[in-house]
Design a protein around this motif. Structure first.
Motif, mmCIF file in Angstrom:
data_model
loop_
_atom_site.group_PDB
_atom_site.id
_atom_site.type_symbol
_atom_site.label_atom_id
_atom_site.label_comp_id
_atom_site.label_asym_id
_atom_site.label_seq_id
_atom_site.Cartn_x
_atom_site.Cartn_y
_atom_site.Cartn_z
ATOM 1 N N VAL A 53 0.861 -1.181 0.000
ATOM 2 C CA VAL A 53 0.000 0.000 0.000
ATOM 3 C C VAL A 53 0.898 1.231 0.000
ATOM 4 O O VAL A 53 2.082 1.161 0.354
ATOM 5 C CB VAL A 53 -0.940 0.048 1.226
ATOM 6 C CG1 VAL A 53 -1.924 -1.110 1.195
ATOM 7 C CG2 VAL A 53 -0.145 0.046 2.520
ATOM 8 N N ALA A 54 0.334 2.353 -0.383
ATOM 9 C CA ALA A 54 1.115 3.585 -0.470
ATOM 10 C C ALA A 54 1.191 4.325 0.861
ATOM 11 O O ALA A 54 2.139 5.059 1.112
ATOM 12 C CB ALA A 54 0.528 4.503 -1.534
ATOM 13 N N GLU A 55 0.182 4.123 1.713
ATOM 14 C CA GLU A 55 0.180 4.827 2.997
ATOM 15 C C GLU A 55 -0.547 3.996 4.050
ATOM 16 O O GLU A 55 -1.307 3.069 3.733
ATOM 17 C CB GLU A 55 -0.486 6.184 2.859
ATOM 18 C CG GLU A 55 -1.903 6.135 2.324
ATOM 19 C CD GLU A 55 -2.483 7.519 2.097
ATOM 20 O OE1 GLU A 55 -3.671 7.706 2.398
ATOM 21 O OE2 GLU A 55 -1.735 8.416 1.631
ATOM 22 N N ALA A 56 -0.286 4.350 5.316
ATOM 23 C CA ALA A 56 -0.803 3.550 6.429
ATOM 24 C C ALA A 56 -2.318 3.455 6.429
ATOM 25 O O ALA A 56 -2.889 2.423 6.815
ATOM 26 C CB ALA A 56 -0.318 4.141 7.744
ATOM 27 N N GLY A 57 -3.005 4.507 5.992
ATOM 28 C CA GLY A 57 -4.459 4.508 5.997
ATOM 29 C C GLY A 57 -5.078 3.445 5.114
ATOM 30 O O GLY A 57 -6.267 3.123 5.268
#
Length: 271
Positions: A53-57
């Motif tokens: 994924v690109a970010e934690a969210g």
């Protein structure tokens, strides 16, 4: 307990550790979730079959990892950590960032968060690294064993009980490969000075350092004993060591270099 892990940052060190987990069979690809904003690095990780994924969210809300290993640049740590507070209390956070104390993690993740701080070095990229670990009181023995097992896929693992020793560790094994690389450079240049072709001099220097290191690691003898075994009285090695060891000049130079590295590590930790 879940053996799923989250790897935050998949640059050179993060990717090397990821490869070590997979190549050794320590983890299956489906157990690993990589958070990496750079598309090229994320694609490289994805090609190994792991979740990316690109970010934690974007991580699944029901993800319950056993470890979150954070492999981002030290200066980015304060901005990255808040996104992972939802895991605090259920996971061990592992940092491979130089100079960042456990206290900073506790500040962002809570003083009950389980934190391990790891100082690896660049040979970890080929599974020949030296990794030194410090853990706070909230890391369980079971998780420490699990995480140390993953770290061992990158090289030798040692533990320290006093976090302040990380500055000395950084000066020896963290920065140490650069000292060895410079020695190879110097030995190569010296070979050229005494008449060797540079390519041959470079091969002799590199293989000699590699072989000597491997012998020292595998031998039951101390480096001192191995040095003595090579050194015949009044021979060529003795003549060279008379230069290197006279007035402890090499030992003094290396000690000063290590002290300078330790001092800088302390400074960076306070920045």
């Amino acid at each position: 307990m879940s053996d799923r892990v989250v790897l935050v940052g998949c640059g050179n060190m993060g990717f090397a550790m990821l490869k070590g987990w997979l190549d050794s069979g320590a983890l299956e690809p489906q157990a690993i979730h990589v958070v990496e904003p750079a598309a090229m690095l994320r694609q490289r990780a994805g090609e190994l079959g792991v979740h990316t994924v690109a970010e934690a969210g974007e991580l699944s809300a029901d993800l319950n990892p056993r470890m979150v290993l954070i492999a981002v640049k030290p200066q980015a740590m304060a901005q990255v950590l808040p996104a992972y507070t939802r895991f605090a209390g259920d996971v061990t956070f592992v940092s491979v960032a130089a100079g960042i104390p456990v206290a900073l993690f506790e500040k962002h993740l809570g003083d009950k968060a389980a934190i391990m701080r790891v100082m690896p070095n660049t040979p970890a990229a080929i599974g020949k690294g030296m990794l030194v670990v410090y853990r706070n009181a909230h890391v369980t023995d079971a998780n420490a064993v699990f995480i140390n097992g993953l770290l061992k896929t990158s090289g030798e693992v040692a533990s320290i009980a006093d976090e302040s020793l990380m500055d000395a560790v950084t000066a020896i094994s963290g920065s140490g490969p650069a000292y060895v690389f410079h020695f190879i450079e110097c030995l190569t240049d010296a070979g050229v000075t005494v008449g060797l072709d540079r390519d041959l001099a470079a091969l002799l220097a590199m293989q000699t350092v590699y072989g000597a290191g491997a012998l020292a690691a595998q031998s039951h003898e101390s480096p001192t004993k191995l040095r003595e075994q090579v050194t015949s009285p009044n021979g060529t090695t003795a003549a060279a060591l008379d230069v290197l060891m006279s007035e402890d000049r090499l030992e003094d130079l290396i000690t000063k270099a290590v002290e300078a590295a330790k001092k800088r590590s302390v400074e960076l930790g306070k920045a």
